[in-house]
Enzyme design. Sequence first.
Site, PDB file in Angstrom:
ATOM      1  N   GLY A  22       0.830  -1.190   0.000  1.00  0.00           N
ATOM      2  CA  GLY A  22       0.000   0.000   0.000  1.00  0.00           C
ATOM      3  C   GLY A  22       0.866   1.241   0.000  1.00  0.00           C
ATOM      4  O   GLY A  22       2.041   1.211  -0.385  1.00  0.00           O
ATOM      5  N   PHE A  23       0.317   2.343   0.455  1.00  0.00           N
ATOM      6  CA  PHE A  23       1.075   3.598   0.465  1.00  0.00           C
ATOM      7  C   PHE A  23       2.343   3.474   1.295  1.00  0.00           C
ATOM      8  O   PHE A  23       3.418   3.912   0.882  1.00  0.00           O
ATOM      9  CB  PHE A  23       0.206   4.729   1.018  1.00  0.00           C
ATOM     10  CG  PHE A  23      -0.854   5.193   0.076  1.00  0.00           C
ATOM     11  CD1 PHE A  23      -0.548   6.001  -1.002  1.00  0.00           C
ATOM     12  CD2 PHE A  23      -2.178   4.813   0.257  1.00  0.00           C
ATOM     13  CE1 PHE A  23      -1.525   6.437  -1.885  1.00  0.00           C
ATOM     14  CE2 PHE A  23      -3.160   5.242  -0.615  1.00  0.00           C
ATOM     15  CZ  PHE A  23      -2.831   6.050  -1.687  1.00  0.00           C
ATOM     16  N   VAL A  88       0.892 -14.056   3.477  1.00  0.00           N
ATOM     17  CA  VAL A  88       1.693 -14.487   4.612  1.00  0.00           C
ATOM     18  C   VAL A  88       0.812 -15.285   5.563  1.00  0.00           C
ATOM     19  O   VAL A  88      -0.260 -14.831   5.964  1.00  0.00           O
ATOM     20  CB  VAL A  88       2.313 -13.277   5.339  1.00  0.00           C
ATOM     21  CG1 VAL A  88       3.041 -13.718   6.597  1.00  0.00           C
ATOM     22  CG2 VAL A  88       3.261 -12.538   4.409  1.00  0.00           C
ATOM     23  N   GLU A 179     -18.350  11.142   0.733  1.00  0.00           N
ATOM     24  CA  GLU A 179     -17.903  11.136  -0.660  1.00  0.00           C
ATOM     25  C   GLU A 179     -18.726  10.160  -1.497  1.00  0.00           C
ATOM     26  O   GLU A 179     -19.069  10.458  -2.652  1.00  0.00           O
ATOM     27  CB  GLU A 179     -16.420  10.802  -0.715  1.00  0.00           C
ATOM     28  CG  GLU A 179     -15.547  11.906  -0.124  1.00  0.00           C
ATOM     29  CD  GLU A 179     -14.068  11.578  -0.095  1.00  0.00           C
ATOM     30  OE1 GLU A 179     -13.266  12.502   0.077  1.00  0.00           O
ATOM     31  OE2 GLU A 179     -13.712  10.382  -0.240  1.00  0.00           O
ATOM     32  N   ASP A 308      -1.945   1.828   8.489  1.00  0.00           N
ATOM     33  CA  ASP A 308      -3.174   1.600   9.243  1.00  0.00           C
ATOM     34  C   ASP A 308      -3.029   0.570  10.346  1.00  0.00           C
ATOM     35  O   ASP A 308      -3.849   0.534  11.269  1.00  0.00           O
ATOM     36  CB  ASP A 308      -4.294   1.153   8.294  1.00  0.00           C
ATOM     37  CG  ASP A 308      -4.729   2.257   7.355  1.00  0.00           C
ATOM     38  OD1 ASP A 308      -4.214   3.379   7.472  1.00  0.00           O
ATOM     39  OD2 ASP A 308      -5.582   1.995   6.476  1.00  0.00           O
ATOM     40  N   ALA A 324      -3.886   8.254   3.952  1.00  0.00           N
ATOM     41  CA  ALA A 324      -2.828   7.981   2.981  1.00  0.00           C
ATOM     42  C   ALA A 324      -1.575   8.801   3.272  1.00  0.00           C
ATOM     43  O   ALA A 324      -0.455   8.308   3.147  1.00  0.00           O
ATOM     44  CB  ALA A 324      -3.337   8.262   1.567  1.00  0.00           C
ATOM     45  N   GLN A 325      -1.747  10.066   3.663  1.00  0.00           N
ATOM     46  CA  GLN A 325      -0.584  10.906   3.909  1.00  0.00           C
ATOM     47  C   GLN A 325       0.213  10.419   5.117  1.00  0.00           C
ATOM     48  O   GLN A 325       1.438  10.514   5.132  1.00  0.00           O
ATOM     49  CB  GLN A 325      -0.997  12.360   4.096  1.00  0.00           C
ATOM     50  CG  GLN A 325      -1.927  12.636   5.254  1.00  0.00           C
ATOM     51  CD  GLN A 325      -2.083  14.123   5.531  1.00  0.00           C
ATOM     52  OE1 GLN A 325      -1.123  14.882   5.456  1.00  0.00           O
ATOM     53  NE2 GLN A 325      -3.308  14.547   5.824  1.00  0.00           N
TER      54      GLN A 325
END
Length: 429
Positions: A22-23, A88, A179, A308, A324-325
């Site tokens: 991910g990010f 995993v 959103e 996360d 995300a940041q």
Amino acid sequence: MKTVGGNGSVSDLPHVVIIGAGFAGLAAAQELGNTAVRVTVIDRNNYHLFVPLLYQVATAALSPADVAEPIRHVLGRYPNIGVVLGEVSSVDTQAREVSLASGETLHYDRLVVATGSTSSYFGHDEWRSVAPACKSIEEARLIRSRILSAFEEAERDGASDREALMTFVIVGGGPTGVEMAGSVAELARHALTADFRHIRPETARIILVEGGPRLLTAFPDSLADYAAKALERLGVQIMTNAPVERITEDGLTAGGRFIPARTVLWGAGVAPTGAAKLLGVPPGPGGRVAVCADLSVEGLDHVYAMGDVAACLGEDGRPLPGLAQVAQQQGRFLGKGLRRAIIKGEPLSAFHFYNRGNAAIIGRHHAIFDFGRYRMKGYPAWMLWAIVHVVLLVNTAQRVRVSLQWLWRYLTYRRGARIITTPVPPRGR
């Protein structure tokens, strides 16, 4: 120690295993690219998914290819990074081994866990099948198919449950729910208006259900109020103080009220993946893995967690949000730190999060940005939201594709990904 491209082999280098692309995981891997470190990235998917725009796939604004990019393509320019497609199954922190479901075992010198989050139904997993969340491409395609199929069924002559078919309920008043509600409303009010003959899509009911007293609790009252008014102008009905009690194929019961609806979408909560159980450590706040200031896992040597799954405390003493940041900053920090630690023997420093603003988009020309001391709303926030999300995409090709899609959508009000690809089972099955 041998360097990449020298006379030695990459396999002779210290080995960093990163679980999750991910990010956070991708940023850490990129910081370790072209260094004297061997890196293996493990992910169950062969692509990096831009989750913040996944709801636009679910509402036909973008296609899956616009928000996903093959991991091997992103990391292909780094000869010291390998990619393993797999899941995993266990981690032995004493032997420093990662075992895959396929039976393969990888030894590591440093282990980084960045497996992200999943949707949480707060103990009601039976709702998952009737109220899908939007955390994967498969779920986004299912949601898109359910929304479009509802309009198709309502279009049929003599549809007895047309009102329920044209009622869409979104659960959760956070950024995801807001959103999603705004995007569904724009799809019905604009993109589909000329496509049907027996129904008027613009008359569809879009209901946003929130168990608390107001929307967007992470934002200041002024921005949350602006978002609520913008949603109402789009025709979204907002129900607050309405905790969900039951969800079935026929609808939803919230705040003691039953709402007939064939399409219920879930955006109410997320939970970290089972990283704590995988590492054999007690879960920290919110089920996350407790980490020290340098993102190392408490009680384990050379094991780190970020994104996360990590309960990393901010300056206010509370765990940083799953944004995300945050994940991207942690990935870059840890990648640089491991590079210095392995190659130069320098200790890792403490991670500090730099808040670049928390945002939510409501619809065309309407968004909110909270920078802490400064706030922004309306058209300027909408433009900034678009710029930030384009910049966050992993490569230039994606940025160009998404920008062109958005430009076309802005000029024409049309959405080009209005295709049903996932069969929706008939009610009662």
